[in-house]
Write a protein that holds these residues in place. Structure first.
Motif, PDB file in Angstrom:
ATOM      1  N   PHE A  23       0.824  -1.201   0.000  1.00  0.00           N
ATOM      2  CA  PHE A  23       0.000   0.000   0.000  1.00  0.00           C
ATOM      3  C   PHE A  23       0.867   1.263   0.000  1.00  0.00           C
ATOM      4  CE2 PHE A  23      -2.300   3.379   2.205  1.00  0.00           C
ATOM      5  CZ  PHE A  23      -3.507   3.389   1.526  1.00  0.00           C
ATOM      6  N   PHE A  24       1.857   1.304   0.872  1.00  0.00           N
ATOM      7  CA  PHE A  24       2.663   2.515   0.986  1.00  0.00           C
ATOM      8  C   PHE A  24       3.651   2.669  -0.173  1.00  0.00           C
ATOM      9  CE2 PHE A  24       1.245   2.072   5.441  1.00  0.00           C
ATOM     10  CZ  PHE A  24       0.530   3.254   5.493  1.00  0.00           C
ATOM     11  N   HIS A  25       4.092   1.567  -0.770  1.00  0.00           N
ATOM     12  CA  HIS A  25       4.900   1.688  -1.983  1.00  0.00           C
ATOM     13  C   HIS A  25       4.050   2.225  -3.140  1.00  0.00           C
ATOM     14  CE1 HIS A  25       8.943   0.334  -1.199  1.00  0.00           C
ATOM     15  NE2 HIS A  25       8.460  -0.604  -0.403  1.00  0.00           N
ATOM     16  N   LEU A  26       2.822   1.742  -3.232  1.00  0.00           N
ATOM     17  CA  LEU A  26       1.932   2.273  -4.263  1.00  0.00           C
ATOM     18  C   LEU A  26       1.558   3.725  -3.989  1.00  0.00           C
ATOM     19  CD1 LEU A  26      -0.389  -0.767  -5.000  1.00  0.00           C
ATOM     20  CD2 LEU A  26       1.442   0.146  -6.421  1.00  0.00           C
ATOM     21  N   LEU A  27       1.522   4.120  -2.727  1.00  0.00           N
ATOM     22  CA  LEU A  27       1.285   5.517  -2.393  1.00  0.00           C
ATOM     23  C   LEU A  27       2.425   6.396  -2.913  1.00  0.00           C
ATOM     24  CD1 LEU A  27      -0.323   7.733  -0.954  1.00  0.00           C
ATOM     25  CD2 LEU A  27       0.908   7.125   1.135  1.00  0.00           C
ATOM     26  N   ALA A  28       3.657   5.922  -2.790  1.00  0.00           N
ATOM     27  CA  ALA A  28       4.797   6.667  -3.330  1.00  0.00           C
ATOM     28  C   ALA A  28       4.694   6.780  -4.845  1.00  0.00           C
ATOM     29  CB  ALA A  28       6.103   5.987  -2.927  1.00  0.00           C
ATOM     30  N   LEU A  29       4.305   5.684  -5.505  1.00  0.00           N
ATOM     31  CA  LEU A  29       4.102   5.731  -6.951  1.00  0.00           C
ATOM     32  C   LEU A  29       2.972   6.688  -7.297  1.00  0.00           C
ATOM     33  CD1 LEU A  29       4.547   4.694  -9.844  1.00  0.00           C
ATOM     34  CD2 LEU A  29       2.957   2.846  -9.299  1.00  0.00           C
ATOM     35  N   ASN A  30       1.924   6.693  -6.502  1.00  0.00           N
ATOM     36  CA  ASN A  30       0.795   7.570  -6.713  1.00  0.00           C
ATOM     37  C   ASN A  30       1.219   9.034  -6.654  1.00  0.00           C
ATOM     38  OD1 ASN A  30      -1.875   8.099  -7.177  1.00  0.00           O
ATOM     39  ND2 ASN A  30      -2.575   7.510  -5.174  1.00  0.00           N
ATOM     40  N   MET A  31       2.049   9.364  -5.688  1.00  0.00           N
ATOM     41  CA  MET A  31       2.516  10.747  -5.562  1.00  0.00           C
ATOM     42  C   MET A  31       3.391  11.150  -6.749  1.00  0.00           C
ATOM     43  SD  MET A  31       0.952  11.818  -3.038  1.00  0.00           S
ATOM     44  CE  MET A  31       1.690  13.418  -2.986  1.00  0.00           C
ATOM     45  N   ARG A  32       4.198  10.205  -7.233  1.00  0.00           N
ATOM     46  CA  ARG A  32       5.009  10.515  -8.428  1.00  0.00           C
ATOM     47  C   ARG A  32       4.120  10.765  -9.637  1.00  0.00           C
ATOM     48  NH1 ARG A  32       9.014   6.453  -6.483  1.00  0.00           N
ATOM     49  NH2 ARG A  32       7.574   4.968  -7.382  1.00  0.00           N
ATOM     50  N   LEU A  33       3.046   9.989  -9.762  1.00  0.00           N
ATOM     51  CA  LEU A  33       2.131  10.192 -10.888  1.00  0.00           C
ATOM     52  C   LEU A  33       1.447  11.553 -10.797  1.00  0.00           C
ATOM     53  CD1 LEU A  33       0.479   6.670 -11.207  1.00  0.00           C
ATOM     54  CD2 LEU A  33       2.084   7.734 -12.797  1.00  0.00           C
ATOM     55  N   TYR A  34       1.004  11.927  -9.603  1.00  0.00           N
ATOM     56  CA  TYR A  34       0.402  13.253  -9.435  1.00  0.00           C
ATOM     57  C   TYR A  34       1.418  14.353  -9.732  1.00  0.00           C
ATOM     58  CZ  TYR A  34      -4.093  11.905  -7.361  1.00  0.00           C
ATOM     59  OH  TYR A  34      -5.353  11.415  -7.146  1.00  0.00           O
ATOM     60  N   ALA A  35       2.645  14.184  -9.308  1.00  0.00           N
ATOM     61  CA  ALA A  35       3.670  15.213  -9.489  1.00  0.00           C
ATOM     62  C   ALA A  35       4.064  15.388 -10.943  1.00  0.00           C
ATOM     63  CB  ALA A  35       4.905  14.878  -8.657  1.00  0.00           C
ATOM     64  N   THR A  36       3.972  14.330 -11.737  1.00  0.00           N
ATOM     65  CA  THR A  36       4.349  14.429 -13.145  1.00  0.00           C
ATOM     66  C   THR A  36       3.167  14.791 -14.050  1.00  0.00           C
ATOM     67  OG1 THR A  36       4.053  12.034 -13.452  1.00  0.00           O
ATOM     68  CG2 THR A  36       6.276  12.827 -12.902  1.00  0.00           C
ATOM     69  N   GLY A  37       2.009  15.057 -13.462  1.00  0.00           N
ATOM     70  CA  GLY A  37       0.872  15.512 -14.248  1.00  0.00           C
ATOM     71  C   GLY A  37       0.016  14.405 -14.832  1.00  0.00           C
TER      72      GLY A  37
END
Length: 90
Positions: A23-37
């Motif tokens: 869950f928390f690894h996917l949360l980090a991926l999620n934040m990268r996706l939001y940050a890259t638009g």
């Protein structure tokens, strides 16, 4: 009967730690996706993460009861500080 309950709790703790790690690894991926638009992919991942956690917790409570549910939640929360230290506070 008590032995099966404690075995289920121990398995719940391990499963919760594994699920929390994912869950928390996917949360980090999620934040990268939001940050890259990539908002659509990030929103889909976000809904997927929350849906899987909700379904898993519901399945644990239906199959095992309160003690395995608490063990899963404890395992989930035990992993959080480790990954927060790894990724840093956002």
């Amino acid at each position: 009967m008590m032995t099966e309950t404690w075995i289920a709790a121990a398995l719940g703790l391990v499963a919760g730690a594994g699920g929390g790690w994912l869950f928390f690894h996917l949360l980090a991926l999620n934040m990268r996706l939001y940050a890259t638009g990539q908002a659509v992919a990030a929103a889909a991942l976000h809904l997927g993460r929350l849906g899987v956690v909700a379904a898993t917790l519901l399945a644990v409570v239906v199959m095992g009861g309160a003690l395995p549910l608490l063990a899963v939640l404890a395992g989930f929360l035990l992993v959080r500080p480790l990954l927060m230290r790894r990724y840093g506070r956002a």
